[in-house]
Design a protein around this motif. Structure first.
Motif, PDB file in Angstrom:
ATOM      1  N   THR A 150       0.830  -1.449  -0.331  1.00  0.00           N
ATOM      2  CA  THR A 150       0.525  -0.026  -0.104  1.00  0.00           C
ATOM      3  C   THR A 150       1.105   1.268   0.211  1.00  0.00           C
ATOM      4  OG1 THR A 150      -1.936  -1.038   1.106  1.00  0.00           O
ATOM      5  CG2 THR A 150      -1.722   1.613   1.074  1.00  0.00           C
ATOM      6  N   LYS A 151       1.730   0.754   0.635  1.00  0.00           N
ATOM      7  CA  LYS A 151       2.776   2.714   0.981  1.00  0.00           C
ATOM      8  C   LYS A 151       3.260   2.805   0.114  1.00  0.00           C
ATOM      9  CE  LYS A 151       5.328   5.333   2.323  1.00  0.00           C
ATOM     10  NZ  LYS A 151       4.137   7.208   3.173  1.00  0.00           N
ATOM     11  N   THR A 152       4.350   1.396  -1.233  1.00  0.00           N
ATOM     12  CA  THR A 152       4.438   1.559  -2.063  1.00  0.00           C
ATOM     13  C   THR A 152       4.030   1.789  -3.493  1.00  0.00           C
ATOM     14  OG1 THR A 152       4.867  -0.518  -2.477  1.00  0.00           O
ATOM     15  CG2 THR A 152       6.733  -0.069  -1.406  1.00  0.00           C
ATOM     16  N   LEU A 153       2.839   1.584  -3.012  1.00  0.00           N
ATOM     17  CA  LEU A 153       2.013   2.004  -4.676  1.00  0.00           C
ATOM     18  C   LEU A 153       1.625   3.867  -4.835  1.00  0.00           C
ATOM     19  CD1 LEU A 153      -0.669  -1.202  -5.109  1.00  0.00           C
ATOM     20  CD2 LEU A 153       1.037   0.155  -7.207  1.00  0.00           C
ATOM     21  N   PHE A 154       1.326   3.196  -2.721  1.00  0.00           N
ATOM     22  CA  PHE A 154       0.346   5.030  -2.531  1.00  0.00           C
ATOM     23  C   PHE A 154       1.131   5.869  -2.054  1.00  0.00           C
ATOM     24  CE2 PHE A 154      -3.537   1.591  -3.397  1.00  0.00           C
ATOM     25  CZ  PHE A 154      -3.188   1.644  -4.871  1.00  0.00           C
ATOM     26  N   VAL A 210      -9.169   2.168  -5.207  1.00  0.00           N
ATOM     27  CA  VAL A 210      -8.516   2.101  -5.670  1.00  0.00           C
ATOM     28  C   VAL A 210      -8.061   3.444  -6.442  1.00  0.00           C
ATOM     29  CG1 VAL A 210      -6.584   1.663  -7.742  1.00  0.00           C
ATOM     30  CG2 VAL A 210      -6.653  -0.296  -6.014  1.00  0.00           C
ATOM     31  N   GLN A 211      -9.983   3.486  -6.956  1.00  0.00           N
ATOM     32  CA  GLN A 211     -10.149   4.820  -8.179  1.00  0.00           C
ATOM     33  C   GLN A 211     -10.586   5.512  -7.800  1.00  0.00           C
ATOM     34  OE1 GLN A 211     -13.886   2.297 -10.222  1.00  0.00           O
ATOM     35  NE2 GLN A 211     -12.992   2.011 -11.093  1.00  0.00           N
ATOM     36  N   ARG A 212     -10.630   5.520  -6.595  1.00  0.00           N
ATOM     37  CA  ARG A 212     -10.543   7.083  -5.802  1.00  0.00           C
ATOM     38  C   ARG A 212      -8.789   7.887  -5.601  1.00  0.00           C
ATOM     39  NH1 ARG A 212      -8.570   8.639  -1.006  1.00  0.00           N
ATOM     40  NH2 ARG A 212      -7.833   7.037   0.212  1.00  0.00           N
ATOM     41  N   ASP A 226       5.902   6.751  -5.648  1.00  0.00           N
ATOM     42  CA  ASP A 226       5.485   5.765  -5.522  1.00  0.00           C
ATOM     43  C   ASP A 226       5.291   4.771  -7.049  1.00  0.00           C
ATOM     44  OD1 ASP A 226       3.200   6.564  -6.468  1.00  0.00           O
ATOM     45  OD2 ASP A 226       2.070   6.595  -4.750  1.00  0.00           O
ATOM     46  N   LEU A 227       4.578   3.548  -7.248  1.00  0.00           N
ATOM     47  CA  LEU A 227       4.302   3.211  -8.620  1.00  0.00           C
ATOM     48  C   LEU A 227       3.475   3.345  -9.221  1.00  0.00           C
ATOM     49  CD1 LEU A 227       5.132  -0.400  -6.878  1.00  0.00           C
ATOM     50  CD2 LEU A 227       6.634   0.442  -8.216  1.00  0.00           C
ATOM     51  N   GLN A 246      -8.257   2.896 -16.425  1.00  0.00           N
ATOM     52  CA  GLN A 246      -9.304   1.453 -16.547  1.00  0.00           C
ATOM     53  C   GLN A 246      -7.990   1.196 -16.810  1.00  0.00           C
ATOM     54  OE1 GLN A 246     -11.769   0.181 -15.758  1.00  0.00           O
ATOM     55  NE2 GLN A 246     -11.215  -1.524 -15.484  1.00  0.00           N
ATOM     56  N   GLN A 247      -6.664   1.163 -17.379  1.00  0.00           N
ATOM     57  CA  GLN A 247      -5.418   0.467 -17.600  1.00  0.00           C
ATOM     58  C   GLN A 247      -4.613   0.378 -16.228  1.00  0.00           C
ATOM     59  OE1 GLN A 247      -4.166   2.028 -20.788  1.00  0.00           O
ATOM     60  NE2 GLN A 247      -3.729   0.384 -21.819  1.00  0.00           N
ATOM     61  N   VAL A 248      -4.732   1.997 -15.431  1.00  0.00           N
ATOM     62  CA  VAL A 248      -3.579   1.863 -14.566  1.00  0.00           C
ATOM     63  C   VAL A 248      -5.023   0.658 -13.022  1.00  0.00           C
ATOM     64  CG1 VAL A 248      -3.391   3.960 -12.743  1.00  0.00           C
ATOM     65  CG2 VAL A 248      -2.866   4.131 -14.730  1.00  0.00           C
ATOM     66  N   ARG A 249      -5.783   1.660 -13.420  1.00  0.00           N
ATOM     67  CA  ARG A 249      -6.556   0.225 -11.901  1.00  0.00           C
ATOM     68  C   ARG A 249      -6.329  -0.682 -12.368  1.00  0.00           C
ATOM     69  NH1 ARG A 249      -9.369  -4.354 -12.743  1.00  0.00           N
ATOM     70  NH2 ARG A 249     -10.732  -4.512 -10.317  1.00  0.00           N
ATOM     71  N   ASP A 250      -6.324  -1.317 -13.449  1.00  0.00           N
ATOM     72  CA  ASP A 250      -5.995  -3.050 -13.945  1.00  0.00           C
ATOM     73  C   ASP A 250      -4.714  -3.540 -13.373  1.00  0.00           C
ATOM     74  OD1 ASP A 250      -8.612  -2.883 -15.052  1.00  0.00           O
ATOM     75  OD2 ASP A 250      -7.593  -3.400 -16.797  1.00  0.00           O
ATOM     76  N   GLU A 251      -3.722  -2.138 -13.547  1.00  0.00           N
ATOM     77  CA  GLU A 251      -2.496  -2.763 -13.153  1.00  0.00           C
ATOM     78  C   GLU A 251      -1.820  -2.657 -11.254  1.00  0.00           C
ATOM     79  OE1 GLU A 251      -0.265  -4.090 -14.776  1.00  0.00           O
ATOM     80  OE2 GLU A 251      -1.500  -3.715 -17.188  1.00  0.00           O
ATOM     81  N   VAL A 252      -2.720  -1.728 -11.378  1.00  0.00           N
ATOM     82  CA  VAL A 252      -2.589  -1.006  -9.000  1.00  0.00           C
ATOM     83  C   VAL A 252      -3.549  -2.543  -9.091  1.00  0.00           C
ATOM     84  CG1 VAL A 252      -3.795  -0.285  -7.689  1.00  0.00           C
ATOM     85  CG2 VAL A 252      -2.842   1.063  -9.811  1.00  0.00           C
ATOM     86  N   VAL A 253      -4.826  -2.894  -9.303  1.00  0.00           N
ATOM     87  CA  VAL A 253      -4.952  -4.691  -8.878  1.00  0.00           C
ATOM     88  C   VAL A 253      -3.696  -5.538  -8.770  1.00  0.00           C
ATOM     89  CG1 VAL A 253      -7.116  -6.512  -8.626  1.00  0.00           C
ATOM     90  CG2 VAL A 253      -7.688  -3.193  -8.863  1.00  0.00           C
ATOM     91  N   THR A 254      -3.463  -5.406  -9.757  1.00  0.00           N
ATOM     92  CA  THR A 254      -2.439  -6.618 -10.053  1.00  0.00           C
ATOM     93  C   THR A 254      -0.879  -6.439  -9.267  1.00  0.00           C
ATOM     94  OG1 THR A 254      -3.332  -7.166 -12.445  1.00  0.00           O
ATOM     95  CG2 THR A 254      -1.127  -7.888 -11.964  1.00  0.00           C
TER      96      THR A 254
END
Length: 459
Positions: A150-154, A210-212, A226-227, A246-254
């Motif tokens: 969570t920290k490294t992504l967001f 994620v979308q927020r 961050d990532l 949408q692409q960013v969302r899909d990669e973030v969830v992955t």
């Protein structure tokens, strides 16, 4: 034209080996199929499936013929139900294009910047532990790696409540994905089965968070290191465009799933193995004590901790999180180890089966980090060890994962020993990744090395 009939179970007339799969479970079935040889075959319903359990064959399938095979459409459809069109579920030219866009997020300089964050969160967790406590190490590692990803992504833009929301959703996804994948004919996502509804609800719970964050970060235009920032800043060299939301969302969830579950499971299995091998644990701790002298581990220390890396690698050999790779379907006839595989057939690789092949791993059930000494690694076929996959689809976060596992393990073993709770049953839980069923309870024993800082030591 098929060169020869390969060995393998006959199965039943209608279902082929589906009954064997149900009987043995995924891991047992791969070992059962591998018992017929290093290149075997069976039927799954009307389809013929090959298991490639030979390093040369794995190289031919995943590297030599990488442009002539595609991931099984059924696997991709199931993964896309919650991952969208991220790297795990994408394929072909789209996968290559998207991988180039994601790759900068895993540039070595970016990854190195996360090392201090990983160690700081681990030490904060250890401050909450105490000598003699019984701890579910599986749950502790899940919470720790979720906090880190969570920290490294967001870079923190998420509340504790949202972290818990995402954690529960990921757990629900694992359970219900497994239920759906075990169906002989998975029902479409629009059929309102309990598993489909649960998967849909879990995906929405993740999307709320994620979308927020994506909307807020996109609006600010800020690079927070961050990532997510790297994903938003990535530009396609071909058309000069970045990713859609949408692409960013899909990669973030992955990345959430891959960066959370896999490392947590690796450290859980590592804790179990070390609890059963005091001589390995003592050697590991002696290395950590000698190098660190009571201070916090840093990224620069990892090159001085070779045995720590060997322990992680051996854990990944015995319990690879990605225990089976998605079946590959040829787009044209291909040849693997002299056998023709057609577009109407499928070829599979199981890292778990390969890592337990006694031809390449003597006494494969024995925990022996020495297998990964520099000398033994040089002598071994590159594709006999594939914990992160191989070829063009090798895990994009493999360097990140290894760095995280080493830093976390060194920090924990510097301060604690683990003894397995005698009432604990240790069983495999092969869902999307290879976890431990029933969790893993251990008794903590705090270490007090002479060099350990008084600031960290507890009264």
């Amino acid at each position: 034209m098929t060169v020869k009939m390969l060995p393998g179970p006959k199965g039943t007339r209608l279902g082929g080996s589906r009954r064997d799969l149900q009987k043995y479970g995924p891991l047992g079935f791969f070992k059962y199929l591998a018992s017929y040889g290093d290149f075997t075959t069976c039927r799954m319903g009307p389809f013929r499936v090959y298991l490639v359990n030979d390093p040369n064959g794995i190289q031919e399938l995943l590297v030599t013929n990488r442009d002539k095979v595609r991931k099984n459409a059924g696997d991709r459809e199931l993964l896309s139900r919650f991952l969208g069109n991220g790297l795990l579920s994408n394929d072909g030219a789209d996968h290559q294009k998207q991988r180039k866009l994601v790759q900068p997020a895993f540039h070595m300089k970016r990854i190195q910047a996360y090392a201090e964050t990983m160690v700081a969160h681990t030490e904060a967790m250890l401050q909450r532990w105490h000598d003699g406590a019984i701890l579910d190490i599986d749950q502790a590692m899940m919470e720790l790696t979720l906090t880190i990803v969570t920290k490294t992504l967001f870079n923190a833009d998420i509340s504790e409540q949202e972290v818990r929301q995402v954690s529960q959703a990921l757990e629900d996804i694992q359970v219900n994905f497994t239920i759906i994948s075990e169906q002989a004919v998975p029902l479409p996502r629009w059929v309102p089965t309990r598993a489909n509804r649960a998967l849909e609800h879990a995906s929405k719970q993740i999307d709320q968070v994620v979308q927020r964050v994506i909307r807020e970060r996109r609006a600010s235009g800020e690079d927070t290191g961050d990532l997510l920032s790297m994903l938003l800043l990535s530009i396609d060299d071909g058309n000069g465009q970045g990713m859609t939301d949408q692409q960013v969302r899909d990669e973030v969830v992955t990345l959430f799933l891959a960066g959370h579950e896999t490392t947590a499971n690796t450290l859980t299995w590592c804790s179990y193995l070390l609890s059963q091998a005091p001589e390995v644990r003592q050697r590991l701790q002696a290395e950590v004590d000698e190098v660190l002298q009571g201070r916090s581990v840093t990224l620069q220390d990892l090159q001085k901790l070779p045995y720590t890396e060997m322990v992680i690698k051996e854990t990944l050999r015995m319990y690879p999180p990605a225990y089976a790779l998605s079946a590959r379907i040829p787009t044209e006839n291909i040849t693997v180890l002299g056998q023709t595989i057609t577009p109407r057939q499928a070829a599979m690789v199981s890292p778990y089966a390969m890592h337990h092949n006694p031809r390449y791993w003597p006494e494969p059930e024995r925990f022996d980090p020495e297998r990964f000494s520099a000398e033994q690694e040089r002598a071994r076929h590159k594709y006999a060890y594939i914990p992160f996959g191989a070829g063009s689809r090798v895990c994009i976060g493999n360097v990140f994962a290894m760095m995280e596992a080493q830093l976390l393990l060194a920090t924990m073993m510097q301060h604690y020993d683990f003894t397995l709770d005698p009432t604990q049953r240790v069983e495999y839980d092969p869902q999307i990744t290879l976890g431990v069923k029933h969790g893993l309870r251990v008794r903590l024993a705090q270490r007090q090395p002479a060099e350990q800082s008084l600031e960290f030591a507890k009264s």
